[in-house]
Enzyme design. Structure first.
Site, PDB file in Angstrom:
ATOM      1  N   CYS A 120      -3.250  -4.958   5.218  1.00 53.19           N
ATOM      2  CA  CYS A 120      -4.061  -4.355   6.269  1.00 53.19           C
ATOM      3  C   CYS A 120      -5.445  -4.977   6.189  1.00 53.19           C
ATOM      4  CB  CYS A 120      -4.155  -2.844   6.127  1.00 53.19           C
ATOM      5  SG  CYS A 120      -4.692  -2.063   7.672  1.00 53.19           S
ATOM      6  N   CYS A 130      -8.810  -1.062  10.857  1.00 51.59           N
ATOM      7  CA  CYS A 130      -7.679  -1.885  10.420  1.00 51.59           C
ATOM      8  C   CYS A 130      -7.554  -3.209  11.152  1.00 51.59           C
ATOM      9  CB  CYS A 130      -6.391  -1.091  10.566  1.00 51.59           C
ATOM     10  SG  CYS A 130      -6.419   0.466   9.663  1.00 51.59           S
ATOM     11  N   LYS A 195       3.441   6.414   9.701  1.00 52.75           N
ATOM     12  CA  LYS A 195       2.243   6.725   8.921  1.00 52.75           C
ATOM     13  C   LYS A 195       1.356   7.620   9.761  1.00 52.75           C
ATOM     14  CE  LYS A 195      -1.716   4.408   6.865  1.00 52.75           C
ATOM     15  NZ  LYS A 195      -2.141   3.129   6.269  1.00 52.75           N
ATOM     16  N   LYS A 249       4.845   8.289   5.426  1.00 49.84           N
ATOM     17  CA  LYS A 249       3.603   8.507   4.691  1.00 49.84           C
ATOM     18  C   LYS A 249       2.699   9.448   5.451  1.00 49.84           C
ATOM     19  CE  LYS A 249      -0.536   6.021   3.366  1.00 49.84           C
ATOM     20  NZ  LYS A 249      -1.292   4.803   3.437  1.00 49.84           N
ATOM     21  N   SER A 275      -2.908   9.691  -2.092  1.00 50.08           N
ATOM     22  CA  SER A 275      -3.972  10.112  -3.015  1.00 50.08           C
ATOM     23  C   SER A 275      -4.280  11.615  -2.942  1.00 50.08           C
ATOM     24  CB  SER A 275      -5.240   9.296  -2.758  1.00 50.08           C
ATOM     25  OG  SER A 275      -5.664   9.406  -1.419  1.00 50.08           O
TER      26      SER A 275
HETATM   27  C1  PBG Z   1      -4.141   1.097   4.410  1.00 49.42           C
HETATM   28  C2  PBG Z   1      -3.675   2.133   3.449  1.00 49.42           C
HETATM   29  C3  PBG Z   1      -4.103   3.465   3.347  1.00 49.42           C
HETATM   30  C4  PBG Z   1      -3.435   4.040   2.283  1.00 49.42           C
HETATM   31  C5  PBG Z   1      -2.632   3.057   1.753  1.00 49.42           C
HETATM   32  N1  PBG Z   1      -2.783   1.906   2.519  1.00 49.42           N
HETATM   33  C6  PBG Z   1      -5.048   4.197   4.157  1.00 49.42           C
HETATM   34  C7  PBG Z   1      -4.875   4.230   5.633  1.00 49.42           C
HETATM   35  O1  PBG Z   1      -4.287   3.343   6.193  1.00 49.42           O
HETATM   36  O2  PBG Z   1      -5.339   5.139   6.327  1.00 49.42           O
HETATM   37  C8  PBG Z   1      -3.612   5.455   1.807  1.00 49.42           C
HETATM   38  C9  PBG Z   1      -3.036   5.712   0.480  1.00 49.42           C
HETATM   39  C10 PBG Z   1      -3.478   6.939  -0.214  1.00 49.42           C
HETATM   40  O3  PBG Z   1      -4.216   7.802   0.318  1.00 49.42           O
HETATM   41  O4  PBG Z   1      -3.062   7.082  -1.345  1.00 49.42           O
HETATM   42  N2  PBG Z   1      -4.398  -0.123   3.835  1.00 49.42           N
HETATM   43 ZN    ZN Z   2      -5.707  -0.125   7.514  1.00 49.12          ZN
END
Ligand code: PBG
Ligand code: ZN
Length: 322
Positions: A120, A130, A195, A249, A275
């Site tokens: 990303c 992004c 996601k 996710k 997280s």
């Molecule tokens: C984007 C990415 C995100 C997470 C992993 N890859 C954030 C998003 O896209 O909003 C979140 C992972 C987490 O909160 O543990 N590169």
């Molecule tokens: Zn991203």
């Protein structure tokens, strides 16, 4: 037939019987562990609110991988924290970007570790979005070009599998064709297909990658958490575009999606135990924590997950081994 002939408790009488009829379990092979690499030297700093997860400079990465291998984990998901950010996320697709360097180093030292790279631009743009922003809007097709360039540069560095996480339209198709054209038709894609725009990523941005958005939000590309049918559509499109593995996710509150996706498509499915979920579990009282983690990982499997991306993976693997 029913009670009193049927008594469900007969098969719950003791642990031996319960284990015999147990339907789901997980093992170390199911886990993918996120690893965060940073520029610099001698850095192994614990990420705030993420016990036992670290920012690692390249000279500290091998030792971490060695420890993971000893625990039985042989799959990592790599994230990079760049030195410089700009409006085009240049370091994301630079040959000497932090992820590219880390991949070369890890693959050079370990031939039995699968390195998966998150693809990303949000870690690499100064605004935290992004891709490319025009008139405060994340433009799709031009951003996909850079994302696809990023994926190719990861694979050129030696990445075993790319995991595009931006939720932009057509990104899987673009990555698949660029990899194929460059002779990497054997490199699989794990697509972050469903996601959701979730509160649960905040700690990852703030402390994991330092990439919180400077304005707006990600709701024009990540999914509305109210929607389920739409997730199945996203997944169907990613499969059509060439995804080898699909992902849902976050994980904990989205097991209905996991179940539906697995039932409908029956292709390898990963969940990302993010997280914020990690924080929630780590903040329950100490005496409940371990049992909760086991319950949680088993629930992911029961819902239909094959792979589990989790910040708990190292601890769980270690404890299972003992
Ligand atoms: C984007 C990415 C995100 C997470 C992993 N890859 C954030 C998003 O896209 O909003 C979140 C992972 C987490 O909160 O543990 N590169
Ligand atoms: Zn991203």
């Amino acid at each position: 037939m029913a009670y009193p002939v049927v008594r469900m408790r007969r098969l719950r009488k003791n642990q031996i019987v319960r284990n015999m009829v147990r339907e789901n379990s997980f093992n170390i092979e199911n886990f993918i562990y996120p690893v965060f690499v940073v520029h610099g030297n001698g850095i192994r700093n614990e990420i705030p609110n993420m016990n036992d997860n670290y920012h690692l400079s390249l000279d500290k990465v091998e030792k971490e991988i060695e420890e993971l291998r000893l625990a039985g984990i042989n799959k990592i998901l790599l994230f990079g924290v760049p030195e410089k950010k700009d409006s085009l996320g240049t370091e994301a697709y630079s040959e000497n970007g932090i992820v590219q360097q880390a991949v070369r180093k890890i693959k050079g030292s370990f031939n039995d570790v699968m390195v998966i790279t998150d693809v990303c631009l949000c870690e690499y743009t100064q605004h935290g979005h992004c891709g490319i922003i025009k008139n405060d809007y994340l433009v799709n097709d031009e951003s996909v070009e850079l994302i696809s360039k990023t994926a190719l540069s990861h694979v050129e560095a030696g990445s075993d599998m790319v995991a595009p996480s931006a939720m932009l339209d057509g990104q899987i198709k673009a990555i698949r064709s660029s990899l194929d054209e460059s002779g990497f038709s054997d490199i699989p894609i794990m697509a972050y297909s469903a996601k959701y725009a979730s509160t649960l990523y905040a700690n990852f941005f703030k402390y994991g990658t330092g990439s919180s958005v400077q304005f707006g939000d990600k709701k024009t590309h990540q999914m509305d958490f109210a929607n389920g049918n739409e997730a199945l559509r996203e997944i169907a499109l990613d499969i059509e575009e060439g995804a080898d593995i699909i992902m849902v996710k976050p994980a904990m509150m989205y097991l209905d999606i996991v179940y539906r996706a697995k039932s409908e498509f029956n292709i390898p499915l990963a969940v990302y135990n993010v997280s914020g979920e990690f924080e929630m579990v780590e903040n329950i009282s100490r005496d409940l924590r371990w049992d909760l983690k086991i319950e949680l990982m088993t629930a992911f499997k029961r819902a239909g997950a094959d792979m589990i991306i989790s910040y708990h993976a190292k601890e769980i693997a270690r404890n299972l081994k003992n």
